[in-house]
Design a protein around this motif. Structure first.
Motif, PDB file in Angstrom:
ATOM      1  N   GLY A   1      -7.862  -7.769  13.719  1.00  0.00           N
ATOM      2  CA  GLY A   1      -7.644  -8.795  13.120  1.00  0.00           C
ATOM      3  C   GLY A   1      -8.804  -9.756  12.619  1.00  0.00           C
ATOM      4  N   GLN A   2      -9.752  -9.956  13.762  1.00  0.00           N
ATOM      5  CA  GLN A   2     -10.795 -10.382  13.551  1.00  0.00           C
ATOM      6  C   GLN A   2     -11.565  -9.769  12.588  1.00  0.00           C
ATOM      7  OE1 GLN A   2     -11.891 -10.573  17.882  1.00  0.00           O
ATOM      8  NE2 GLN A   2     -12.047 -12.827  17.938  1.00  0.00           N
TER       9      GLN A   2
ATOM     10  N   GLN B   1     -17.930 -15.424  13.898  1.00  0.00           N
ATOM     11  CA  GLN B   1     -16.951 -14.677  13.860  1.00  0.00           C
ATOM     12  C   GLN B   1     -17.304 -13.415  14.225  1.00  0.00           C
ATOM     13  OE1 GLN B   1     -13.606 -15.784  13.698  1.00  0.00           O
ATOM     14  NE2 GLN B   1     -14.649 -17.816  13.837  1.00  0.00           N
TER      15      GLN B   1
ATOM     16  N   LYS C   1      -6.151  -7.817  18.204  1.00  0.00           N
ATOM     17  CA  LYS C   1      -6.862  -9.022  18.002  1.00  0.00           C
ATOM     18  C   LYS C   1      -8.197  -8.695  17.241  1.00  0.00           C
ATOM     19  CE  LYS C   1      -8.813 -13.260  20.284  1.00  0.00           C
ATOM     20  NZ  LYS C   1      -9.216 -13.475  21.608  1.00  0.00           N
TER      21      LYS C   1
ATOM     22  N   ASN D   1     -10.920  -7.943  10.059  1.00  0.00           N
ATOM     23  CA  ASN D   1     -10.139  -8.000   8.790  1.00  0.00           C
ATOM     24  C   ASN D   1     -10.527  -9.592   8.320  1.00  0.00           C
ATOM     25  OD1 ASN D   1      -8.910  -5.581   8.613  1.00  0.00           O
ATOM     26  ND2 ASN D   1      -7.260  -6.288   9.527  1.00  0.00           N
ATOM     27  N   GLY D   2     -10.427 -10.512   9.088  1.00  0.00           N
ATOM     28  CA  GLY D   2     -10.855 -11.865   8.790  1.00  0.00           C
ATOM     29  C   GLY D   2     -12.381 -12.079   8.428  1.00  0.00           C
TER      30      GLY D   2
ATOM     31  N   ARG E   1     -12.525 -10.797   4.918  1.00  0.00           N
ATOM     32  CA  ARG E   1     -12.008 -11.482   3.955  1.00  0.00           C
ATOM     33  C   ARG E   1     -12.923 -12.877   3.680  1.00  0.00           C
ATOM     34  NH1 ARG E   1      -7.328 -10.700   6.852  1.00  0.00           N
ATOM     35  NH2 ARG E   1      -7.590 -12.411   7.838  1.00  0.00           N
ATOM     36  N   MET E   2     -13.755 -13.241   4.795  1.00  0.00           N
ATOM     37  CA  MET E   2     -14.674 -14.086   4.677  1.00  0.00           C
ATOM     38  C   MET E   2     -16.004 -13.718   3.911  1.00  0.00           C
ATOM     39  SD  MET E   2     -14.991 -15.437   8.783  1.00  0.00           S
ATOM     40  CE  MET E   2     -16.168 -16.795   8.610  1.00  0.00           C
TER      41      MET E   2
END
Length: 92
Positions: free
Chosen positions: A19-20, A40, A16, A22-23, A26-27
């Motif tokens: 994933g955060q 985030q 998790k 990686n997010g 991307r942001m």
């Protein structure tokens, strides 16, 4: 460590956090507003802190208990104090 805690649950928590992160990456690439990215980052930091908390609790319940019961109280307490120091360095 395998005896201390639920490894599958710990892996889920770690994935998790990954994933955060990686997010967040991307942001940044999409030029999302700073405030949204910081929100985030804070969520990922809290999730990683929880991973440390789960590990520390498992260590206390299993490793520390076993060390004290086996007669190695002083060494066990010293190692636990060191583990707490490491965990506390992870400022929330």
């Amino acid at each position: 460590m395998k005896d201390c805690m639920d490894l599958e649950a710990l892996h889920r928590r770690i994935h998790k956090v990954i994933g955060q992160c990686n997010g967040i990456d991307r942001m940044i690439e999409r030029n999302v507003p700073c405030e949204d990215i910081l929100l985030q980052v804070s969520a990922a930091k809290s999730a990683l802190h929880k991973v440390g908390q789960v590990i520390l609790e498992g260590h206390l319940r299993h490793c520390v208990r076993n060390g004290i019961e086996s007669g190695n109280a002083d060494e066990t307490i010293a190692k636990f104090a060191q583990a707490i120091e490491y965990f506390c360095r992870m400022k929330k």
